[in-house]
Enzyme design. Structure first.
Site, short mmCIF file in Angstrom:
data_model
loop_
_atom_site.label_atom_id
_atom_site.label_comp_id
_atom_site.label_asym_id
_atom_site.label_seq_id
_atom_site.Cartn_x
_atom_site.Cartn_y
_atom_site.Cartn_z
N VAL A 76 110.95 69.38 81.63
CA VAL A 76 110.40 68.30 82.45
C VAL A 76 110.10 68.88 83.82
O VAL A 76 110.97 69.50 84.44
CB VAL A 76 111.42 67.14 82.58
CG1 VAL A 76 110.90 66.06 83.50
CG2 VAL A 76 111.78 66.59 81.21
N CYS A 77 108.88 68.68 84.31
CA CYS A 77 108.54 69.15 85.65
C CYS A 77 109.46 68.48 86.65
O CYS A 77 109.52 67.25 86.73
CB CYS A 77 107.08 68.82 85.97
SG CYS A 77 106.62 69.27 87.66
N ILE A 78 110.18 69.27 87.42
CA ILE A 78 111.18 68.72 88.33
C ILE A 78 110.54 67.89 89.43
O ILE A 78 111.03 66.81 89.77
CB ILE A 78 112.10 69.82 88.91
CG1 ILE A 78 113.28 69.19 89.65
CG2 ILE A 78 111.32 70.80 89.77
CD1 ILE A 78 114.37 70.15 90.00
N GLY A 81 109.40 64.67 87.90
CA GLY A 81 110.58 63.91 87.53
C GLY A 81 111.23 63.25 88.73
O GLY A 81 111.57 62.06 88.69
#
Length: 130
Positions: A76-78, A81
């Protein structure tokens, strides 16, 4: 063939269902998935707090089962997110939020993970977005 899959749309979208079905078909066809990457609104598929209506499929839950069953790399792209409130325990603590909600099997990491996956894969297949 090796695929990297990027999902840009939320779990209730047709794109999220198509991405999941594509991933299932790819593995069933003997192909490899080097990484599943959730970006933009796609990060909601990794939230443990998504509840689908009783008459709908829970695409978020299906993604979690799928990556667990096949031991896939779910990222998940931080940044996406954090903007959308999808946090692991470390980020919840860092930003003093009351709870983490990143579903099991997913990990937060940077956009570089998408770039790396596209370099390792024969094809990068993207679903959703604008």
């Amino acid at each position: 063939m090796k695929f990297a899959i990027a999902l840009f749309s939320p779990p209730h979208s047709p794109a999220a269902r198509r991405a999941l079905r594509f991933a299932e078909a790819a593995l069933a066809g003997g192909h490899e998935i080097v990484r599943l990457f959730l970006y933009q609104d796609g990060v909601h598929s990794a939230s443990a707090n998504i509840v689908a209506a009783q008459d709908e499929l829970s695409v978020s839950e299906q993604w979690g089962q799928f990556i667990s069953l096949h031991g896939l790399d779910g990222v998940v792209c931080i940044a996406a997110g954090l903007r959308r409130g999808v946090l692991d325990q470390q980020e919840a603590n860092r930003y003093r939020r009351p709870a983490a909600n990143l579903a099991a099997g997913w990990e937060l990491s940077g956009l570089g993970q998408l770039h790396e996956a596209s370099q390792q894969a024969d094809r990068l297949v993207c679903f959703g977005g604008h």
